[in-house]
Design an enzyme around this catalytic site. Structure first.
Site, short mmCIF file in Angstrom:
data_model
loop_
_atom_site.label_atom_id
_atom_site.label_comp_id
_atom_site.label_asym_id
_atom_site.label_seq_id
_atom_site.Cartn_x
_atom_site.Cartn_y
_atom_site.Cartn_z
N CYS A 109 12.01 -3.92 36.31
CA CYS A 109 12.29 -5.23 35.73
C CYS A 109 12.87 -5.02 34.33
O CYS A 109 12.32 -4.25 33.54
CB CYS A 109 11.01 -6.07 35.66
SG CYS A 109 11.28 -7.73 35.00
N HIS A 151 12.60 -11.41 43.75
CA HIS A 151 12.22 -10.97 42.41
C HIS A 151 12.71 -11.98 41.37
O HIS A 151 11.97 -12.38 40.47
CB HIS A 151 12.80 -9.58 42.15
CG HIS A 151 12.49 -9.01 40.80
ND1 HIS A 151 11.68 -7.92 40.64
CD2 HIS A 151 12.90 -9.36 39.56
CE1 HIS A 151 11.60 -7.63 39.33
NE2 HIS A 151 12.34 -8.49 38.66
N GLU A 152 13.97 -12.42 41.50
CA GLU A 152 14.54 -13.36 40.52
C GLU A 152 13.92 -14.75 40.66
O GLU A 152 13.68 -15.42 39.65
CB GLU A 152 16.05 -13.41 40.64
CG GLU A 152 16.75 -12.10 40.31
CD GLU A 152 16.26 -11.44 39.03
OE1 GLU A 152 16.05 -12.14 38.02
OE2 GLU A 152 16.08 -10.20 39.03
N HIS A 155 10.79 -14.84 38.77
CA HIS A 155 11.01 -15.06 37.33
C HIS A 155 11.13 -16.56 37.03
O HIS A 155 10.57 -17.04 36.04
CB HIS A 155 12.29 -14.36 36.84
CG HIS A 155 12.08 -12.94 36.46
ND1 HIS A 155 11.23 -12.55 35.45
CD2 HIS A 155 12.63 -11.81 36.94
CE1 HIS A 155 11.27 -11.24 35.33
NE2 HIS A 155 12.11 -10.75 36.22
#
Length: 189
Positions: A109, A151-152, A155
């Site tokens: 990350c 993953h994004e 966020h």
């Protein structure tokens, strides 16, 4: 002279680092098409960040960056797959379906780039996004691309990958991570 840590390099390139409140706060969605100009500006800022970062660090597995990682609390992220594949713009993304099948692979990350973590993720996800014109778009992502997109989206939901790691599994220092530069491997089905 000590060598600059990877996380410091990312900080110097404008990436917000772990511990900042914006990374733990869900991003605010865009109202489209009313906020089209604002969305386009944030997308441009994300592409500029990708350009800066990719000039100093190669990403063999692809990369992504979410608006909170550049200090903007809005629901947009960019994923740059490997090779010549076009970038994926995710505006107001929402996972609507995920496969039962999962696997664990190491992830990094930009917001804490000194470590890598073994993260379980679904092999397939279906994602709804909003086009700049306001229409809803649904896309299926598989394997490595599903991992990058998920993953994004995490966020944008205020989560770091460490929240997805199994209990008792901790990130390892990048120096111990031995697969640097290698693609994720998936069993053929």
């Amino acid at each position: 002279m000590t060598q600059e840590r990877p996380s410091q390099r990312m900080r110097d390139l404008g990436v917000v680092q772990s511990g900042a409140g914006i990374l733990a706060t869900p991003a605010r969605p865009f109202t489209l098409p009313a906020e089209r100009e604002e969305a386009e500006r944030v997308v441009d800022d994300l592409f500029a960040a990708i350009d800066r970062i990719s000039q100093v660090h190669p990403f063999a597995k692809g990369m992504g960056i979410a608006a909170p990682q550049i200090g903007i609390g809005r629901a947009v992220a960019i994923v740059q797959p490997t090779g010549d594949a076009p970038a994926i713009t995710l505006i107001n993304p929402r996972i609507t379906d995920r496969s039962g099948g999962t696997d664990e692979q190491y992830e990094g990350c930009l917001s804490f780039f000194d470590v890598r973590g073994l993260v379980p993720r679904p092999l397939t996800i279906t994602v709804e996004t909003t086009a700049l014109t306001g229409e809803t778009v649904t896309t299926l992502y598989e394997r490595g691309l599903a991992r990058l997109v998920h993953h994004e989206i995490d966020h944008l939901d205020g989560l770091l990958y460490t929240a997805r790691m199994r209990n008792g599994v901790n990130p390892i220092p990048v120096e111990e991570y031995r697969q640097t530069g290698q693609s994720w491997s998936y069993e053929t089905t």
